[in-house]
Design an enzyme around this catalytic site. Structure first.
Site, short mmCIF file in Angstrom:
data_model
loop_
_atom_site.label_atom_id
_atom_site.label_comp_id
_atom_site.label_asym_id
_atom_site.label_seq_id
_atom_site.Cartn_x
_atom_site.Cartn_y
_atom_site.Cartn_z
CE LYS A 37 -13.83 12.94 -3.20
NZ LYS A 37 -12.69 12.13 -2.48
CB THR B 43 -16.05 8.94 -6.22
OG1 THR B 43 -17.32 9.30 -5.51
CG2 THR B 43 -15.53 10.22 -6.63
CB SER C 98 -0.90 -0.15 1.16
OG SER C 98 -1.91 1.09 1.36
CB THR D 231 -25.81 -0.45 2.96
OG1 THR D 231 -26.20 0.71 3.13
CG2 THR D 231 -25.14 -0.43 1.71
CB SER E 226 -6.96 14.13 -3.20
OG SER E 226 -7.33 13.97 -1.76
CB THR F 265 -6.87 15.49 6.10
OG1 THR F 265 -8.21 15.39 7.01
CG2 THR F 265 -7.22 15.48 4.56
CG HIS G 238 -9.25 13.01 -5.86
ND1 HIS G 238 -9.84 14.19 -5.37
CD2 HIS G 238 -9.11 12.24 -4.77
CE1 HIS G 238 -10.17 14.20 -4.20
NE2 HIS G 238 -9.76 12.81 -3.62
C1 LIG Z 1 -13.02 11.33 -1.52
C2 LIG Z 1 -12.20 9.69 -1.57
C3 LIG Z 1 -12.57 8.70 -1.87
C4 LIG Z 1 -14.06 8.57 -1.11
O1 LIG Z 1 -15.00 8.89 -2.13
P1 LIG Z 1 -16.30 9.26 -1.64
O2 LIG Z 1 -17.35 8.99 -2.85
O3 LIG Z 1 -16.23 10.67 -1.35
O4 LIG Z 1 -16.79 8.36 -0.55
C5 LIG Z 1 -11.84 7.48 -1.90
N1 LIG Z 1 -10.48 7.88 -2.38
C6 LIG Z 1 -10.05 8.77 -2.41
C7 LIG Z 1 -8.56 8.85 -2.78
C8 LIG Z 1 -10.91 10.29 -1.99
O5 LIG Z 1 -10.16 11.35 -2.00
#
Ligand SMILES: *Cc1c(COP(=O)(O)O)cnc(C)c1O
Length: 408
Positions: free
Chosen positions: A248, A245, A137, A277, A189, A364, A217
């Site tokens: 974003k 995702t 990782s 879920t 990010s 963060t 991202h």
């Molecule tokens: C924001 C983020 C996620 C999570 O995505 P969400 O859809 O917001 O839950 C996963 N990996 C990275 C690198 C992120 O910045």
């Protein structure tokens, strides 16, 4: 035990360290992106400009996306009504998964309730299934990948960020017959640098490892179809799993993976955080589907403008002597290096200048590397940028912040 006291002290400690989080109370105004109403401590609304949204292209308010979401809402109602298994699979879910599989040129895709859940579910399931799996990782991997790695209860080793020699050394020292999974990102990010996709996939091939690439991202923003950095670099076929995702650049909500059908099927059949879920609401899925197809077919100009805005802002910051942390992506981090000052800078920008950029503090980013993270979108025009530059300049002077960046 005095539980009340215990939690009061726990929060006090967080405050003392300058990392107490206050969420700005905002109301985005559909059609006026990137403007929003900000509600101050007295509940008074005031107009501000948002400069730190991960709605990187403003798609969350794009007419095409809003229309598709509205139609899905009016057509199917609010909730999905259950898990994917319990009648929560709508036709829109099926269409979106087809679209995402095609976007990444994979046999199959699986949509989950967030990118976080997608990482947690996919990594933990893949690693758990492989007997004695070793996970490699990148040290800068997102919390959701780390969660998935922990959940797998497999052995993990962390390689120094983007350090191919270190990764190779770790691969070499592992038993050659042992299953291995390398997890990394295409855009980190907080620093805005790129992952070494091709090189890491080469190493993976040489050592018979699988690869897991987080393109959160990058999807929507890079590559001729918006499929991400791997597409842009012509190496999209290489990672075993691509994760993204819908929250974003696509401006909606939800996460997904794309991979060979059997891998996706395994996750679909086993991963608890996918199975148990309620699936995404139809309006969200409808909006996301419109956003993905729109950015695939008509996104190139917006992608170019996005890159231009980021690079223009970086140049302007540099020219003004402000400590921008240079990188090749759309992310514009500005160094502060202190949690209290970082919060103060953010507060002042908001309260006095009508500019919202949230402070990025520990956990963060590592302590001592606190920063403001600016994400200019195609809708942040020159006039807004002038205002931002002037405001940053004033805040930097008032707080006596560093003008040259210390070590990144
Ligand atoms: C924001 C983020 C996620 C999570 O995505 P969400 O859809 O917001 O839950 C996963 N990996 C990275 C690198 C992120 O910045």
């Amino acid at each position: 035990m005095d539980y009340d006291r215990f939690f009061k002290d726990a929060v006090a400690k967080i405050r003392d360290e300058g990392r107490y989080r206050v969420f700005a109370d905002l109301a985005r105004e559909c059609g006026r992106f990137p403007h929003a109403q900000y509600f101050d401590a007295h509940g008074q609304p005031r107009s501000v400009t948002i400069w730190c949204s991960n709605d990187y292209l403003g798609m969350g308010q794009h007419p095409v996306v809003v229309k598709a979401a509205t139609e899905a809402l009016e057509g199917y109602g609010t909730g999905a009504g259950g898990t994917r298994n319990i009648s929560g699979t709508t036709h829109l879910h099926v269409l979106l998964e087809r679209e995402l599989a095609a976007l990444h040129q994979r046999e199959s895709a699986l949509v989950m309730t967030s990118g976080y859940v997608a990482n947690e579910a996919a990594i933990s399931t893949i690693a758990k299934l492989l007997p004695g799996c070793l996970i490699l990782s990148d040290e800068k991997n997102h919390a959701s990948m780390i969660h998935g790695i922990r959940d797998s209860r497999c052995e993990k080793v962390i390689f120094r960020h983007n350090d191919l020699d270190h990764l190779e050394q770790l691969l070499k020292s592992a038993d050659s017959g042992r299953p291995k999974l390398i997890a990394f990102e295409s855009v980190y990010s907080m620093d805005g640098d790129f992952g070494l996709i091709e090189e890491i996939c080469d190493l993976a091939d040489a050592h018979q490892a699988l690869t897991y690439l987080d393109e959160v991202h990058a999807v929507g923003m890079y590559g001729p179809n918006g499929a991400g950095v791997a597409e842009q670099r012509g190496v999209m076929h290489r990672p075993t799993v691509i994760q993204g995702t819908l929250a974003k650049a696509y401006g909606c909500m939800g996460g997904y993976i794309a991979a060979k059908a059997d891998i996706v099927d395994a996750i679909r059949s086993i991963a608890s955080s996918f199975i148990f879920t309620t699936s995404l609401a139809p309006a969200v899925v409808g909006g996301a589907l419109a956003s993905v197809t729109h950015l695939r077919d008509e996104g190139q100009m917006v992608r170019e403008r996005h890159q231009e805005r980021a690079s223009t802002l970086k140049h302007r910051l540099k020219a003004a002597g402000l400590p921008v942390m240079d990188n090749p992506s759309h992310i514009v981090p500005v160094w502060v290096g202190d949690p209290v000052l970082c919060k103060q800078a953010s507060d002042r920008l908001l309260e006095r200048h009508g500019i919202y950029i949230q402070p990025i503090n520990y956990p963060t980013v590592p302590k001592g590397t606190e920063r403001l993270r600016i994400t200019p979108t195609p809708l942040h025009h020159d006039g807004l940028m002038d205002q931002l530059m002037q405001s940053l300049h004033e805040v930097w002077q008032e707080l006596g912040l560093e003008t040259r960046k210390a070590a990144a």
